[in-house]
Structure formats: structure tokens, C-alpha cells
Design a protein around this motif. Structure first.
Motif, PDB file in Angstrom:
ATOM      1  N   ASP A 265     -56.960  17.472  38.760  1.00 30.20           N
ATOM      2  CA  ASP A 265     -58.198  18.017  39.319  1.00 30.20           C
ATOM      3  C   ASP A 265     -59.325  18.043  38.293  1.00 30.20           C
ATOM      4  OD1 ASP A 265     -56.956  18.362  41.716  1.00 30.20           O
ATOM      5  OD2 ASP A 265     -56.470  20.489  41.405  1.00 30.20           O
ATOM      6  N   SER A 266     -58.989  17.884  37.000  1.00 31.34           N
ATOM      7  CA  SER A 266     -60.033  17.874  35.980  1.00 31.34           C
ATOM      8  C   SER A 266     -60.820  16.568  35.966  1.00 31.34           C
ATOM      9  CB  SER A 266     -59.418  18.104  34.594  1.00 31.34           C
ATOM     10  OG  SER A 266     -58.453  17.096  34.303  1.00 31.34           O
ATOM     11  N   PHE A 267     -60.329  15.542  36.672  1.00 28.83           N
ATOM     12  CA  PHE A 267     -61.041  14.265  36.772  1.00 28.83           C
ATOM     13  C   PHE A 267     -62.023  14.307  37.947  1.00 28.83           C
ATOM     14  CE2 PHE A 267     -57.188  13.303  34.499  1.00 28.83           C
ATOM     15  CZ  PHE A 267     -57.576  12.379  33.543  1.00 28.83           C
ATOM     16  N   PRO A 268     -63.005  13.414  37.965  1.00 27.57           N
ATOM     17  CA  PRO A 268     -63.955  13.354  39.082  1.00 27.57           C
ATOM     18  C   PRO A 268     -63.238  13.134  40.401  1.00 27.57           C
ATOM     19  CG  PRO A 268     -64.747  12.037  37.244  1.00 27.57           C
ATOM     20  CD  PRO A 268     -63.352  12.451  36.898  1.00 27.57           C
ATOM     21  N   PRO A 269     -63.655  13.795  41.497  1.00 28.90           N
ATOM     22  CA  PRO A 269     -62.959  13.684  42.786  1.00 28.90           C
ATOM     23  C   PRO A 269     -62.983  12.280  43.376  1.00 28.90           C
ATOM     24  CG  PRO A 269     -65.047  14.860  43.020  1.00 28.90           C
ATOM     25  CD  PRO A 269     -64.810  14.708  41.566  1.00 28.90           C
ATOM     26  N   GLU A 270     -63.977  11.439  43.009  1.00 27.80           N
ATOM     27  CA  GLU A 270     -64.040  10.092  43.585  1.00 27.80           C
ATOM     28  C   GLU A 270     -62.909   9.191  43.090  1.00 27.80           C
ATOM     29  OE1 GLU A 270     -66.988  10.415  40.119  1.00 27.80           O
ATOM     30  OE2 GLU A 270     -66.525  11.511  41.980  1.00 27.80           O
ATOM     31  N   MET A 271     -62.243   9.559  41.993  1.00 26.56           N
ATOM     32  CA  MET A 271     -61.141   8.728  41.514  1.00 26.56           C
ATOM     33  C   MET A 271     -59.964   8.727  42.492  1.00 26.56           C
ATOM     34  SD  MET A 271     -60.917   9.185  37.388  1.00 26.56           S
ATOM     35  CE  MET A 271     -62.213   8.560  36.315  1.00 26.56           C
ATOM     36  N   GLU A 272     -59.717   9.861  43.114  1.00 29.72           N
ATOM     37  CA  GLU A 272     -58.598   9.926  44.045  1.00 29.72           C
ATOM     38  C   GLU A 272     -58.878   9.131  45.311  1.00 29.72           C
ATOM     39  OE1 GLU A 272     -55.694  13.300  46.122  1.00 29.72           O
ATOM     40  OE2 GLU A 272     -57.347  13.892  44.800  1.00 29.72           O
ATOM     41  N   SER A 273     -60.149   8.995  45.673  1.00 29.34           N
ATOM     42  CA  SER A 273     -60.494   8.258  46.893  1.00 29.34           C
ATOM     43  C   SER A 273     -60.813   6.790  46.633  1.00 29.34           C
ATOM     44  CB  SER A 273     -61.691   8.942  47.574  1.00 29.34           C
ATOM     45  OG  SER A 273     -62.815   8.961  46.707  1.00 29.34           O
ATOM     46  N   ARG A 274     -60.647   6.331  45.399  1.00 29.58           N
ATOM     47  CA  ARG A 274     -60.972   4.926  45.100  1.00 29.58           C
ATOM     48  C   ARG A 274     -60.020   3.990  45.820  1.00 29.58           C
ATOM     49  NH1 ARG A 274     -61.818   2.912  38.937  1.00 29.58           N
ATOM     50  NH2 ARG A 274     -63.385   4.592  39.108  1.00 29.58           N
ATOM     51  N   HIS A 275     -58.742   4.349  45.881  1.00 28.81           N
ATOM     52  CA  HIS A 275     -57.752   3.556  46.615  1.00 28.81           C
ATOM     53  C   HIS A 275     -56.974   4.471  47.549  1.00 28.81           C
ATOM     54  CE1 HIS A 275     -58.075  -0.354  44.598  1.00 28.81           C
ATOM     55  NE2 HIS A 275     -58.372   0.346  43.493  1.00 28.81           N
ATOM     56  N   CYS A 276     -56.715   3.980  48.725  1.00 31.65           N
ATOM     57  CA  CYS A 276     -55.950   4.729  49.712  1.00 31.65           C
ATOM     58  C   CYS A 276     -54.461   4.454  49.464  1.00 31.65           C
ATOM     59  CB  CYS A 276     -56.362   4.331  51.131  1.00 31.65           C
ATOM     60  SG  CYS A 276     -55.528   5.300  52.408  1.00 31.65           S
ATOM     61  N   LEU A 277     -53.794   5.397  48.810  1.00 29.02           N
ATOM     62  CA  LEU A 277     -52.377   5.234  48.497  1.00 29.02           C
ATOM     63  C   LEU A 277     -51.524   5.853  49.600  1.00 29.02           C
ATOM     64  CD1 LEU A 277     -52.442   6.160  44.687  1.00 29.02           C
ATOM     65  CD2 LEU A 277     -52.658   3.904  45.739  1.00 29.02           C
ATOM     66  N   PRO A 278     -50.390   5.215  49.914  1.00 27.47           N
ATOM     67  CA  PRO A 278     -49.873   3.932  49.386  1.00 27.47           C
ATOM     68  C   PRO A 278     -50.604   2.743  50.002  1.00 27.47           C
ATOM     69  CG  PRO A 278     -48.371   4.793  51.037  1.00 27.47           C
ATOM     70  CD  PRO A 278     -49.441   5.829  50.883  1.00 27.47           C
ATOM     71  N   MET A 279     -50.675   1.649  49.252  1.00 29.71           N
ATOM     72  CA  MET A 279     -51.388   0.448  49.702  1.00 29.71           C
ATOM     73  C   MET A 279     -50.502  -0.399  50.608  1.00 29.71           C
ATOM     74  SD  MET A 279     -53.267  -0.439  46.070  1.00 29.71           S
ATOM     75  CE  MET A 279     -51.866   0.098  45.119  1.00 29.71           C
ATOM     76  N   ASP A 280     -51.145  -1.064  51.587  1.00 28.10           N
ATOM     77  CA  ASP A 280     -50.406  -1.820  52.608  1.00 28.10           C
ATOM     78  C   ASP A 280     -50.609  -3.333  52.516  1.00 28.10           C
ATOM     79  OD1 ASP A 280     -49.341   0.468  53.836  1.00 28.10           O
ATOM     80  OD2 ASP A 280     -51.195   0.784  54.964  1.00 28.10           O
ATOM     81  N   THR A 281     -51.598  -3.789  51.730  1.00 32.98           N
ATOM     82  CA  THR A 281     -51.878  -5.229  51.670  1.00 32.98           C
ATOM     83  C   THR A 281     -51.758  -5.737  50.239  1.00 32.98           C
ATOM     84  OG1 THR A 281     -54.258  -4.871  51.365  1.00 32.98           O
ATOM     85  CG2 THR A 281     -53.445  -5.036  53.629  1.00 32.98           C
ATOM     86  N   LEU A 282     -51.474  -7.007  50.144  1.00 29.94           N
ATOM     87  CA  LEU A 282     -51.348  -7.634  48.830  1.00 29.94           C
ATOM     88  C   LEU A 282     -52.686  -7.664  48.113  1.00 29.94           C
ATOM     89  CD1 LEU A 282     -49.481  -9.100  46.847  1.00 29.94           C
ATOM     90  CD2 LEU A 282     -50.035 -11.250  48.040  1.00 29.94           C
ATOM     91  N   GLU A 283     -53.791  -7.829  48.858  1.00 33.24           N
ATOM     92  CA  GLU A 283     -55.113  -7.872  48.247  1.00 33.24           C
ATOM     93  C   GLU A 283     -55.451  -6.544  47.575  1.00 33.24           C
ATOM     94  OE1 GLU A 283     -54.359  -8.826  51.238  1.00 33.24           O
ATOM     95  OE2 GLU A 283     -54.714 -11.001  51.152  1.00 33.24           O
ATOM     96  N   GLU A 284     -55.089  -5.411  48.221  1.00 41.76           N
ATOM     97  CA  GLU A 284     -55.351  -4.101  47.619  1.00 41.76           C
ATOM     98  C   GLU A 284     -54.542  -3.905  46.337  1.00 41.76           C
ATOM     99  OE1 GLU A 284     -56.448  -1.157  51.357  1.00 41.76           O
ATOM    100  OE2 GLU A 284     -54.326  -1.452  50.815  1.00 41.76           O
ATOM    101  N   LEU A 285     -53.303  -4.380  46.333  1.00 40.23           N
ATOM    102  CA  LEU A 285     -52.467  -4.214  45.156  1.00 40.23           C
ATOM    103  C   LEU A 285     -52.983  -5.064  43.993  1.00 40.23           C
ATOM    104  CD1 LEU A 285     -50.004  -2.759  44.092  1.00 40.23           C
ATOM    105  CD2 LEU A 285     -48.585  -4.668  44.888  1.00 40.23           C
ATOM    106  N   ILE A 286     -53.477  -6.268  44.293  1.00 38.11           N
ATOM    107  CA  ILE A 286     -54.035  -7.112  43.236  1.00 38.11           C
ATOM    108  C   ILE A 286     -55.298  -6.478  42.654  1.00 38.11           C
ATOM    109  CG2 ILE A 286     -55.114  -9.348  42.765  1.00 38.11           C
ATOM    110  CD1 ILE A 286     -53.210 -10.564  44.847  1.00 38.11           C
ATOM    111  N   GLU A 287     -56.170  -5.941  43.528  1.00 38.86           N
ATOM    112  CA  GLU A 287     -57.373  -5.253  43.064  1.00 38.86           C
ATOM    113  C   GLU A 287     -56.997  -4.028  42.227  1.00 38.86           C
ATOM    114  OE1 GLU A 287     -61.384  -3.087  44.920  1.00 38.86           O
ATOM    115  OE2 GLU A 287     -59.901  -4.033  46.236  1.00 38.86           O
ATOM    116  N   PHE A 288     -55.968  -3.312  42.652  1.00 38.88           N
ATOM    117  CA  PHE A 288     -55.472  -2.131  41.929  1.00 38.88           C
ATOM    118  C   PHE A 288     -54.973  -2.526  40.541  1.00 38.88           C
ATOM    119  CE2 PHE A 288     -51.896   0.705  40.874  1.00 38.88           C
ATOM    120  CZ  PHE A 288     -52.510   1.942  40.945  1.00 38.88           C
ATOM    121  N   GLU A 289     -54.292  -3.669  40.446  1.00 43.68           N
ATOM    122  CA  GLU A 289     -53.781  -4.163  39.173  1.00 43.68           C
ATOM    123  C   GLU A 289     -54.922  -4.440  38.201  1.00 43.68           C
ATOM    124  OE1 GLU A 289     -51.095  -5.916  36.298  1.00 43.68           O
ATOM    125  OE2 GLU A 289     -50.780  -4.574  38.009  1.00 43.68           O
ATOM    126  N   GLY A 290     -56.027  -5.000  38.694  1.00 49.78           N
ATOM    127  CA  GLY A 290     -57.156  -5.303  37.811  1.00 49.78           C
ATOM    128  C   GLY A 290     -57.886  -4.052  37.359  1.00 49.78           C
TER     129      GLY A 290
END
Length: 415
Positions: A265-290
Motif C-alpha cells: 500500500d506504500s506504492f502508488p495505487p495505479e501500480m496495482e491497476s496497471r495489469h489485470c491479474l491473473p492475465m489471460d492472453t499471451l500478449e498481456e504476459l509478453i507486455e508484463f515481461e517487458g
């Protein structure tokens, strides 16, 4: 109709009475004891008590009285001098028995009458006067005259005994082997002797004694009592286990739902909403990796976020086998938070399975993220290496096809 018949067939609880026995067996005087009312029988004008034979140990007889054991026609008939009204509580009857034993100057019937306050009517005493004593004429109807007291010389000539010999008092013994002079000691022990633990220990001691031969009836009674005790203990254990499990589930639910004092909670709240976990597509996982490779702040947030929401590692007195299972549980939780189960079906760890993407070479930053989360979580535990975490990730990917599907589909895939 069934309910009414059930109520009619329910056995009524039989009360207890306090009975005064005539001298019998080894008792040379009258005795008093609490017995079930069902043991009392009447023939003509005489009252009897059906009492267990002398071969029955005293603890067994006390247990039979407390349990209101049904009398046997073959029992000995003992004459009764007096029987009180029934008591619904065995302790109340026992207290009256002890009080009557303490009162040595009256029998049980007279003691009960005195306790109820039923006394003889008192006559009005006349006003007695000596002949030379003055009195008014208004009191004449209620006055009787008596002779004058003797002179002092007459008193000297009289021979009065210097000491009055003590009057012997009757002794009334309590039923079950005690005598009246032990009533006070029994008063302190009556409740403990009527308890289940004390009676059962006495029965066990009686069974170990070689000098007492137990009849078939006594053995059957003791076996029945032991079976009832086992049922009661098992029932209590089931209730206690259910209460403990319910409390554990309630605490577990509260811990899972609570997020008070979270490090993430000490981090900015937008970090938690950057990716919708768990991810369902390969494209989201590749973007997450980068992103976790380029954004170190976001990666630190993810390490704390995944660490807080995964299973704890238990290290106290832990074996190698239990440690491996704990690591697998924590890695499984983290992998389930990062990607869905359908996504996991598309990967294998080394790429040796046809038509599957090699996860180790394609997503090395994600593997490092999982490793750092598990390692940070178990910082106070045994040394953890990357090979162990990769092995757990590969196992989670391998079993993805067995999770969430029907038994039929799983069986066809295995074949």
C-alpha cells in the motif's frame, strides 16, 4: 400420530427416596440410605426394599442407585421402617440422608416431621403460685397453687447425685457400609462419590480385586456403563473438533480478507491497476515481461504484492520433504496470481513438449520475479536457490491441464 406415540413411550425419570431400614445383614441398628423409588415395594401392610445381593461391591451399588437401575426380582427383600416422599434430584435426597444421620436423637420419620415444621400443639401453661405469694383476683381462674419450697435444712438432707451418668445415644449407620459417626466425612465426599469419575474408578478397582467374584449381572452392568462412557467421549470429541475447525476457518477468512498495514500500500495505487491479474492472453504476459524488466519500481511493487498474497513458508522443525511441499505451495499461489490456468496450458518449462512455448527462455524476468518473491518471503528460512523455484514453476505448468477440467477430459489426455 408418530410424535404423540413417541412422547408416550418416553420413559419417565424415576425419583429417589430416603429409606430407613430395620437392622439387617451386618448392621445391628437401623440405617438410612437414598435408593430409587422403584426399589420400594409393598406387601400387605409391610414396606420392603429390593436391594442388590451382598456380592455386589459398594461402588457398583452406588452407581446403580445414581443410574436408577431397575430392580431384579431375585434381589433380597429388606424391611423398611419409613420411606420419605420422592425427590427428583439424587443430591437433594442424599443431603437429607446425611442430615438425618447427623441427628442422633430421632428416627427418620420424626426428623422429617421436624424439618417440615410439624410439631405437637402446645397446651397453655397455668400460672402457678405458692400459697404465700400474692396474686390478683382477676387471675384467679388461671391460677393453681403449689406447696411451698422445702426449707434449707431439708435440702441439706437430700442426697443428690454429684454426677449424672451419660445417657447412651443410639447409633444409626449410613447405607453402603458406613456408620453414623462417619456422616460428617461422607458429607464432604458425597458429591465427589456420586460423580462419574469417582464411581467408575471405584468400579475399576473392584474389578481388579481378586477377593470379589463378580456375577454375570454385575459384569453386564459394568460393560454397559463403559460403552456409554465411550459414546459420550466420542461425541464430545466430535463437537470439540467441529468447534476448533469452525474457529480456524473464521480466522483464516479474516486473515485472507484483511489488508491492514500492507507493505504494497506504500506504492502508488495505479501500480496495482496497471495489469489485470491473473492475465489471460499471451500478449498481456509478453507486455508484463517487458515492464518488469524496464520498470524497477513496478517490479519492487510486484515482489511485495505477490509475497503478501501467497502462502507462508513454515521453517520450524521442517524436513526436506516438508520444505519442498511448502515451496511448491507458495510458487503455485504466485503463478496462479500472475496467469490463468488456461494460459499455463500453453507453456512447458524447457520446450520439450510439442506445440508448447518454452517458458524458461521466453519469460526469464517473470521467473526471476517469482524467485525474488519466494526468497523474500522465506528470508529467515533455509537457503533457497533458483533451480528449486524453476522446478516448482515447471510442475505447476505441467499440471495445468489437470486443473479445472472434467474427469473424462483429463483421462483422455492422460491416455
Amino acid at each position: 400420530m408418530l410424535l404423540s406415540s413417541f412422547i408416550i413411550n418416553v420413559p419417565k425419570v424415576m425419583p429417589w427416596v430416603v429409606a430407613e431400614f430395620f437392622p439387617h445383614r451386618e448392621f445391628l441398628e437401623a440405617t438410612v440410605q437414598t435408593i430409587p423409588e422403584s426399589w420400594v415395594c409393598r406387601q400387605s401392610s409391610q414396606t420392603y426394599a429390593l436391594y442388590p445381593p451382598e456380592t455386589f461391591p459398594a461402588p457398583v451399588v452406588q452407581q446403580m442407585i445414581r443410574k436408577q437401575h431397575s430392580p431384579n426380582k431375585s434381589w433380597e427383600k429388606i424391611k423398611l421402617k419409613f420411606v420419605t416422599t420422592p425427590f427428583d434430584d439424587v443430591l437433594a435426597a442424599t443431603h437429607l440422608e446425611i442430615e438425618a444421620a447427623d441427628c442422633e436423637d430421632s428416627d427418620l420419620e420424626r426428623f422429617v416431621m421436624m424439618k417440615k415444621g410439624a410439631t405437637k400443639r402446645k397446651r397453655k401453661m397455668k400460672d402457678l403460685h405458692y400459697p404465700n405469694e400474692p396474686w390478683t383476683e382477676s387471675d384467679q381462674s388461671d391460677v393453681d397453687t403449689i406447696s411451698n419450697p422445702p426449707s434449707p435444712s431439708a435440702v441439706k438432707s437430700c442426697d443428690f447425685p454429684l454426677e449424672v451418668p451419660p445417657v447412651p445415644k443410639p447409633r444409626t449407620s449410613l447405607g453402603g457400609g458406613g456408620v453414623r459417626d462417619t456422616a460428617k466425612r461422607c458429607n464432604k465426599q458425597v458429591e465427589s462419590s456420586m460423580s462419574r469419575e469417582a464411581v467408575d474408578s471405584d468400579i475399576a478397582a473392584a474389578m481388579k480385586t481378586n477377593n470379589v467374584s463378580l456375577s454375570a449381572e454385575i459384569k453386564s452392568f459394568i460393560q454397559h456403563e463403559i460403552a456409554e462412557m465411550k459414546k459420550e467421549i466420542k461425541r464430545q470429541m466430535r463437537e470439540d473438533k467441529a468447534e476448533v475447525l469452525e474457529a480456524i476457518n473464521a480466522v483464516t477468512f479474516q486473515l485472507k480478507s484483511a489488508r491492514i498495514g500492507s507493505i504494497a500500500d506504500s506504492f502508488p495505487p495505479e501500480m496495482e491497476s496497471r495489469h489485470c491479474l491473473p492475465m489471460d492472453t499471451l500478449e498481456e504476459l509478453i507486455e508484463f515481461e517487458g515492464e518488469i524488466a524496464s520498470d524497477k519500481e513496478y517490479r519492487r511493487f510486484l515482489v511485495k504484492h505477490l509475497m503478501e498474497r501467497s502462502s507462508n513458508l513454515l521453517y520450524r522443525s521442517i524436513t526436506e520433504k516438508l520444505f519442498s511441499a511448502a515451496v511448491n505451495k507458495t510458487v503455485n499461489d504466485i503463478c496462479s496470481m500472475i496467469m490463468s490456468n488456461d494460459m499455463g496450458k500453453q507453456f512447458c518449462m524447457k520446450g520439450r513438449t510439442p506445440h508448447k512455448i518454452p517458458f524458461e527462455s521466453t519469460f526469464p524476468n517473470t521467473i526471476d520475479l517469482i524467485f525474488d518473491s519466494v526468497k523474500t518471503k522465506g528470508a529467515n528460512g533455509p537457503q533457497l536457490d533458483l533451480f528449486t523455484v524453476k522446478k516448482s514453476i515447471g510442475e505447476w505448468l505441467r499440471l495445468a491441464r489437470l486443473r479445472g477440467g472434467s474427469k473424462k477430459s483429463v483421462t483422455s489426455e492422460i491416455v
